[in-house]
Design an enzyme around this catalytic site. Structure first.
Site, PDB file in Angstrom:
ATOM      1  N   HIS A 136       2.437  -3.157  -0.374  1.00  0.00           N
ATOM      2  CA  HIS A 136       2.116  -1.954   0.407  1.00  0.00           C
ATOM      3  C   HIS A 136       2.946  -1.995   1.695  1.00  0.00           C
ATOM      4  CE1 HIS A 136      -0.410   0.472   3.164  1.00  0.00           C
ATOM      5  NE2 HIS A 136      -0.877   1.063   2.084  1.00  0.00           N
ATOM      6  N   ASP A 213      -2.579 -10.414   1.401  1.00  0.00           N
ATOM      7  CA  ASP A 213      -3.081  -9.078   1.730  1.00  0.00           C
ATOM      8  C   ASP A 213      -4.156  -8.741   0.692  1.00  0.00           C
ATOM      9  OD1 ASP A 213      -3.601  -6.406   1.939  1.00  0.00           O
ATOM     10  OD2 ASP A 213      -1.525  -5.739   1.712  1.00  0.00           O
ATOM     11  N   GLN A 216      -6.901  -4.626  -1.399  1.00  0.00           N
ATOM     12  CA  GLN A 216      -7.388  -4.064  -2.667  1.00  0.00           C
ATOM     13  C   GLN A 216      -8.171  -5.084  -3.493  1.00  0.00           C
ATOM     14  OE1 GLN A 216      -7.379  -0.978  -3.401  1.00  0.00           O
ATOM     15  NE2 GLN A 216      -5.888  -0.173  -1.934  1.00  0.00           N
ATOM     16  N   LYS A 239     -12.498  -0.031   2.490  1.00  0.00           N
ATOM     17  CA  LYS A 239     -12.280  -0.053   1.037  1.00  0.00           C
ATOM     18  C   LYS A 239     -13.392  -0.847   0.344  1.00  0.00           C
ATOM     19  CE  LYS A 239      -7.261   0.011   1.593  1.00  0.00           C
ATOM     20  NZ  LYS A 239      -6.885   1.397   1.376  1.00  0.00           N
ATOM     21  N   CYS A 377       2.134   4.559  -0.370  1.00  0.00           N
ATOM     22  CA  CYS A 377       2.617   3.649   0.679  1.00  0.00           C
ATOM     23  C   CYS A 377       3.242   2.407   0.058  1.00  0.00           C
ATOM     24  CB  CYS A 377       1.499   3.246   1.637  1.00  0.00           C
ATOM     25  SG  CYS A 377       0.744   4.645   2.457  1.00  0.00           S
TER      26      CYS A 377
HETATM   27  N1  C6P Z   1      -3.975   1.358   0.900  1.00  0.00           N
HETATM   28  C1  C6P Z   1      -4.172   3.262  -0.598  1.00  0.00           C
HETATM   29  O1  C6P Z   1      -4.488   4.434  -0.860  1.00  0.00           O
HETATM   30  P1  C6P Z   1      -5.551  -0.115   6.039  1.00  0.00           P
HETATM   31  O2  C6P Z   1      -4.868   1.212   6.088  1.00  0.00           O
HETATM   32  O3  C6P Z   1      -5.161  -1.016   7.185  1.00  0.00           O
HETATM   33  O4  C6P Z   1      -7.026  -0.029   5.825  1.00  0.00           O
HETATM   34  O5  C6P Z   1      -5.021  -0.828   4.679  1.00  0.00           O
HETATM   35  C2  C6P Z   1      -3.643  -0.975   4.488  1.00  0.00           C
HETATM   36  C3  C6P Z   1      -3.360  -1.527   3.136  1.00  0.00           C
HETATM   37  C4  C6P Z   1      -2.818  -2.793   3.044  1.00  0.00           C
HETATM   38  N2  C6P Z   1      -2.584  -3.368   1.845  1.00  0.00           N
HETATM   39  C5  C6P Z   1      -2.871  -2.742   0.701  1.00  0.00           C
HETATM   40  C6  C6P Z   1      -2.626  -3.448  -0.601  1.00  0.00           C
HETATM   41  C7  C6P Z   1      -3.422  -1.455   0.725  1.00  0.00           C
HETATM   42  O6  C6P Z   1      -3.720  -0.854  -0.418  1.00  0.00           O
HETATM   43  C8  C6P Z   1      -3.661  -0.821   1.973  1.00  0.00           C
HETATM   44  C9  C6P Z   1      -4.190   0.582   2.036  1.00  0.00           C
HETATM   45  C10 C6P Z   1      -4.515   2.692   0.756  1.00  0.00           C
HETATM   46  O7  C6P Z   1      -3.614   2.549  -1.421  1.00  0.00           O
HETATM   47  C11 C6P Z   1      -4.129   3.639   1.862  1.00  0.00           C
HETATM   48  S1  C6P Z   1      -2.371   3.813   2.009  1.00  0.00           S
END
Ligand code: C6P
Length: 419
Positions: A136, A213, A216, A239, A377
């Protein structure tokens, strides 16, 4: 109970997980969208919130609202106890110690914190940071910024066409200059579950640090940072059925202790004079200013809710949804699934021949089905796959097999309209 009776009772077939009862805990699910019952399948973007989380926020703001670590009065004591209690809950969830849990705004801030407060001090010109093709942007851009600041360079491990990491290739890219590996536990665009334990083992043998990371993974996979032996683990509360604006960076105590602050301000200090400031111990050193107290409390309520339902039960239920959706969409002519790794969590990306993913998502929306379309993203990943975008359905513990059928019908409808 017969399979038919199980379905009638709202139970998931293999697990006995009572999804009807669970759905009752989520007020947002009970609504019509464009005149149809909402089928919320955009859970990888953010999840809906159970009533226990909403209640925790409401109770904090109506009874215990005060700042933490500052006041001697009763409300401040209660707020501090709830906030630090939330830290203990997160620590248990990850199998970490409370002082290894730093509250952040989310996974993005957690990764930036590790990059700037940890990795910046260990990187020299020519050093390497290893990423993978399926990251991401939040696990690419902070490292790119850091590479520009330090003269380090990014090295990227490839995937195969199914969306699985090529582990021999990854290992071949580890050099004496590799200082850090930053890798997603679960891909947000493909659902691939990466072999992070194996990556940590490879890294450990070479003295390389690992940041996982887990944005997910946290809602779907049991996490044990001690067993993984990773150095850092990042995730977001929203999430995981918790509030937005709260997230976590786990860091090994020995590393957090050596790290300089990320930001300066109140609460992260021991003493301040114009000549010199002494910093507080971790994790407070990394939490400058008034934190998202209600967010942390709401996140703890979400974690308690999840663990109360049973993480393995949830995983079984979601596996069943993913399997059913994979079967149902595979049978639709013109559908190509994107991301067919043998190890996957609750994400199903697909493209429909000749129809733009945004058009598919718009038709689905009119049928009440919320999905995400776009590059998710993960633009380098889309480029690797030769696609501008996909449509992505992502499942949560409250989704049902009936909703999978609604999804499949809506995709067929998109094909009729545009095909
Ligand atoms: N992915 C998706 O629709 P934040 O925005 O900080 O809560 O998470 C960022 C982020 C980091 N790593 C991974 C693997 C992610 O999937 C995400 C966020 C969302 O897939 C919003 S772009």
């Amino acid at each position: 109970m017969s399979p038919q009776a199980a379905v009638a009772a709202g139970c998931s077939l293999s697990s006995g997980f009572n999804v009807s009862r669970v759905r009752g805990d989520f007020p947002a699910l009970d609504q019509l969208v464009h005149g149809r019952p909402l089928v919320y399948l955009d859970n990888a973007a953010t999840t809906q919130k159970p009533r226990v989380v909403l209640d925790a926020l409401f109770n904090f703001y109506t009874r215990d609202c005060a700042n933490v670590h500052r006041g001697v009065h009763e409300l401040s004591r209660r707020a501090t106890e709830a906030y630090e209690g939330a830290r203990r809950t997160v620590a248990r969830f990850l199998n970490a110690a409370p002082h290894e849990i730093v509250f952040t705004r989310g996974a993005t801030e957690a990764i930036n914190l590790a990059a700037q407060a940890f990795a910046r001090s260990i990187l020299r010109e020519g050093d390497e940071i290893l990423l993978t093709e399926l990251e991401h942007h939040s696990n690419i851009v902070p490292w790119q910024l850091l590479a520009e600041q330090t003269g380090a360079r990014l090295v990227v491990a490839p995937i195969n066409d199914r969306g699985e990491l090529l582990m021999e290739e990854l290992e071949r890219r580890l050099s004496p200059r590799t200082r850090l590996i930053a890798v997603a536990h679960v891909s947000n665009a493909l659902g691939t579950i990466n072999p992070v334990a194996e990556i940590c083992r490879m890294a450990r043998a070479r003295g390389i640090r690992v940041l996982v990371d887990g944005a997910q993974a946290a809602p779907h996979v049991r996490i044990d940072v001690r067993a993984l032996d990773c150095d850092f683990y990042a995730f977001s509360g929203h999430k995981l059925y918790g509030p937005t604006g709260i997230g976590v960076l786990y860091g090994k105590a020995e590393l957090l202790e050596r790290m300089p602050p990320y930001q300066g301000g109140g609460d992260m200090i021991r003493s301040v004079s114009f000549e010199k400031t002494l910093f507080n111990d971790p994790p407070y050193r990394f939490e400058a200013g008034t934190p998202h107290i209600a967010g942390a409390i709401g996140l703890a309520a979400a974690i308690e809710y999840l663990t109360g339902l049973g993480l393995d039960e949830i995983a079984r239920h979601e596996y069943e949804l993913l399997s059913a959706a994979t079967r149902a969409l595979s049978e639709i002519p013109g559908v190509r699934l994107v991301g067919t790794a043998s190890h996957k969590a609750a994400v199903l990306s697909f493209v429909l021949d000749g129809i733009h993913p945004h058009d598919v998502a718009t038709v689905l929306d009119h049928e009440g089905v919320a999905v995400r379309a776009g590059h998710h993203c993960a633009q380098p990943l889309m480029e690797r796959l030769g696609l501008p975008a996909t449509t992505r359905a992502s499942f949560a513990l409250y989704n049902t097999l009936e909703e999978v059928e609604v999804l499949a019908r809506a995709v067929r409808r998109a094909r009729e309209l545009f095909g």
